[in-house]
Design a protein around this motif. Structure first.
Motif, mmCIF file in Angstrom:
data_model
loop_
_atom_site.group_PDB
_atom_site.id
_atom_site.type_symbol
_atom_site.label_atom_id
_atom_site.label_comp_id
_atom_site.label_asym_id
_atom_site.label_seq_id
_atom_site.Cartn_x
_atom_site.Cartn_y
_atom_site.Cartn_z
ATOM 1 N N ALA A 1 0.824 -1.204 0.000
ATOM 2 C CA ALA A 1 0.000 0.000 0.000
ATOM 3 C C ALA A 1 0.859 1.255 0.000
ATOM 4 O O ALA A 1 0.531 2.249 -0.651
ATOM 5 N N ALA A 2 1.951 1.227 0.721
ATOM 6 C CA ALA A 2 2.843 2.395 0.774
ATOM 7 C C ALA A 2 3.360 2.726 -0.624
ATOM 8 O O ALA A 2 3.339 3.878 -1.057
ATOM 9 N N ALA A 3 3.816 1.713 -1.330
ATOM 10 C CA ALA A 3 4.328 1.945 -2.684
ATOM 11 C C ALA A 3 3.214 2.407 -3.619
ATOM 12 O O ALA A 3 3.392 3.334 -4.416
ATOM 13 N N MET A 4 2.051 1.794 -3.483
ATOM 14 C CA MET A 4 0.940 2.148 -4.373
ATOM 15 C C MET A 4 0.430 3.550 -4.091
ATOM 16 O O MET A 4 0.000 4.260 -5.007
ATOM 17 N N LEU A 5 0.465 3.974 -2.843
ATOM 18 C CA LEU A 5 0.018 5.329 -2.517
ATOM 19 C C LEU A 5 0.940 6.372 -3.141
ATOM 20 O O LEU A 5 0.475 7.419 -3.614
ATOM 21 N N VAL A 6 2.211 6.101 -3.158
ATOM 22 C CA VAL A 6 3.155 7.021 -3.793
ATOM 23 C C VAL A 6 2.882 7.077 -5.299
ATOM 24 O O VAL A 6 2.850 8.159 -5.900
ATOM 25 N N VAL A 7 2.654 5.928 -5.884
ATOM 26 C CA VAL A 7 2.338 5.877 -7.321
ATOM 27 C C VAL A 7 1.027 6.611 -7.596
ATOM 28 O O VAL A 7 0.916 7.382 -8.549
ATOM 29 N N ALA A 8 0.048 6.381 -6.735
ATOM 30 C CA ALA A 8 -1.264 7.015 -6.930
ATOM 31 C C ALA A 8 -1.162 8.525 -6.811
ATOM 32 O O ALA A 8 -1.764 9.273 -7.589
ATOM 33 N N LEU B 1 -8.291 -4.081 5.791
ATOM 34 C CA LEU B 1 -7.449 -3.621 4.697
ATOM 35 C C LEU B 1 -7.607 -2.116 4.486
ATOM 36 O O LEU B 1 -6.633 -1.381 4.306
ATOM 37 N N GLY B 2 -8.834 -1.656 4.548
ATOM 38 C CA GLY B 2 -9.085 -0.222 4.420
ATOM 39 C C GLY B 2 -8.399 0.572 5.518
ATOM 40 O O GLY B 2 -7.802 1.626 5.266
ATOM 41 N N GLY C 1 -4.058 3.981 7.477
ATOM 42 C CA GLY C 1 -2.972 4.148 8.435
ATOM 43 C C GLY C 1 -1.645 4.424 7.748
ATOM 44 O O GLY C 1 -0.871 5.284 8.172
ATOM 45 N N VAL C 2 -1.400 3.720 6.670
ATOM 46 C CA VAL C 2 -0.166 3.943 5.916
ATOM 47 C C VAL C 2 -0.141 5.363 5.354
ATOM 48 O O VAL C 2 0.869 6.060 5.411
ATOM 49 N N SER C 3 -1.261 5.803 4.849
ATOM 50 C CA SER C 3 -1.286 7.134 4.217
ATOM 51 C C SER C 3 -0.992 8.225 5.237
ATOM 52 O O SER C 3 -0.396 9.249 4.906
ATOM 53 N N ARG C 4 -1.403 8.021 6.485
ATOM 54 C CA ARG C 4 -1.142 9.034 7.523
ATOM 55 C C ARG C 4 0.330 9.104 7.867
ATOM 56 O O ARG C 4 0.821 10.134 8.341
ATOM 57 N N ARG C 5 1.061 8.027 7.613
ATOM 58 C CA ARG C 5 2.467 7.976 8.015
ATOM 59 C C ARG C 5 3.439 8.266 6.876
ATOM 60 O O ARG C 5 4.635 8.398 7.098
ATOM 61 N N LEU C 6 2.921 8.364 5.675
ATOM 62 C CA LEU C 6 3.813 8.643 4.557
ATOM 63 C C LEU C 6 4.299 10.090 4.617
ATOM 64 O O LEU C 6 3.549 10.970 5.009
ATOM 65 N N PRO C 7 5.524 10.342 4.202
ATOM 66 C CA PRO C 7 6.026 11.717 4.208
ATOM 67 C C PRO C 7 5.405 12.581 3.112
ATOM 68 O O PRO C 7 5.537 13.805 3.132
ATOM 69 N N VAL C 8 4.729 11.963 2.149
ATOM 70 C CA VAL C 8 4.057 12.741 1.110
ATOM 71 C C VAL C 8 2.564 12.770 1.417
ATOM 72 O O VAL C 8 2.005 11.761 1.829
ATOM 73 N N LEU D 1 -8.837 10.524 -2.624
ATOM 74 C CA LEU D 1 -8.953 9.801 -3.880
ATOM 75 C C LEU D 1 -7.796 8.823 -4.062
ATOM 76 O O LEU D 1 -8.005 7.687 -4.493
ATOM 77 N N SER D 2 -6.592 9.236 -3.724
ATOM 78 C CA SER D 2 -5.463 8.320 -3.879
ATOM 79 C C SER D 2 -5.607 7.140 -2.917
ATOM 80 O O SER D 2 -5.320 5.998 -3.281
ATOM 81 N N GLN D 3 -6.060 7.390 -1.710
ATOM 82 C CA GLN D 3 -6.296 6.289 -0.773
ATOM 83 C C GLN D 3 -7.387 5.357 -1.306
ATOM 84 O O GLN D 3 -7.274 4.135 -1.222
ATOM 85 N N ALA D 4 -8.421 5.946 -1.849
ATOM 86 C CA ALA D 4 -9.548 5.141 -2.328
ATOM 87 C C ALA D 4 -9.146 4.266 -3.515
ATOM 88 O O ALA D 4 -9.517 3.086 -3.577
ATOM 89 N N VAL D 5 -8.401 4.792 -4.455
ATOM 90 C CA VAL D 5 -8.048 3.980 -5.635
ATOM 91 C C VAL D 5 -7.086 2.864 -5.253
ATOM 92 O O VAL D 5 -7.130 1.773 -5.827
#
Lengths: 105, 140
Positions: free
Chosen positions: B21-28, B63-64, B69-76, B81-85
């Motif tokens: 999820a961390a990698a996909m969130l950056v891509v998203a 999973l959601g 949780g990952v998105s809250r901890r990412l430096p970006v 919408l990015s979380q949802a996709v």
């Protein structure tokens, strides 16, 4: 001059693009261009015209319908609707079929 | 507990989901600025960063929460919408029938607010908020 795939005429069939999502909010139509990530807002006559273009409708029929629903001078209705449809088509929000192929005015 | 320690403490399946999820969130996050949404959704669905077996070991709601949780901890910064996709792609890969929903509502001061969330069945698995019912879902 701007190039349109099809020049808009009274005989043209216009239909709102299926690529966009939309919703009516308090009399206004909010449209999301998924590709560009841009929102558009249509109010009043524009919102009504958007609603009438769910399926393909001839421009002539669209003009007649709006004139029947709104207190507007025929020549002004036609001119402004044609201009609006051209803008919507250029933005990719409306698809135009039929009419003449060539350069827009 | 630091983030890495938190990840190490997770069950193996969840740990794999978090890393994917961390990698996909950056891509998203980048993808939303660079490509149409439908193309991004297709790309995320094809990113096989975590095995289906591991995904199926994590309930949809969990999973959601992991993606959120990952998105809250990412430096970006990430958007709803990015979380949802990302969540939608992971759920789909696990064989769940997930639906991405985008809605709009009129703000008190006249502007328009938009929000994205994902539902699995009738359960909101990511993007839930107290005023979600006020968002009118966009339709095609």
């Amino acid at each position: 001059m701007t190039l349109l795939p099809t020049t808009l005429t009274h005989a043209s069939l216009v239909q709102r693009s299926k690529r966009h999502l939309w919703q009516e909010l308090g009399g206004e139509s909010v449209i999301l261009d998924l590709d560009a990530g841009v929102y558009y807002g249509l109010s009043g006559v524009g919102s009504r015209a958007w609603g009438l273009m769910e399926t393909g409708v001839r421009v002539k029929a669209l003009i007649e319908r709006l004139m029947a629903e709104y207190d507007v001078e025929p020549a002004r209705c036609e001119e402004e609707l044609m201009r609006w449809l051209e803008e919507m088509a250029r933005a990719g929000l409306v698809e135009v079929k039929g009419g003449a192929h060539g350069l827009a005015r | 507990m630091g983030w890495l320690a938190e990840i190490r403490a997770l069950p193996a399946d969840e740990r794999k989901v978090v890393l994917a999820a961390a990698a996909m969130l950056v891509v998203a996050r980048a993808g939303l600025a660079l490509m149409p949404l439908p193309a991004l959704r297709g790309l995320l669905e094809r990113m096989a960063l975590v095995e289906v077996r591991s995904l199926r070991g994590v309930p949809a709601g969990r999973l959601g929460r992991l993606v959120a949780g990952v998105s809250r901890r990412l430096p970006v910064p990430t958007t709803c919408l990015s979380q949802a996709v990302v969540c939608e792609a992971l759920l789909a890969r696990a064989g769940n029938r997930a639906t991405l929903k985008i809605g709009v509502m009129r703000e008190p001061r006249g502007g328009i607010a938009s929000h994205a969330w994902v539902e699995c069945g009738r359960i909101v698995v990511i993007g839930n908020r107290h005023d979600l019912g006020r968002y009118a879902r966009l339709r095609s």
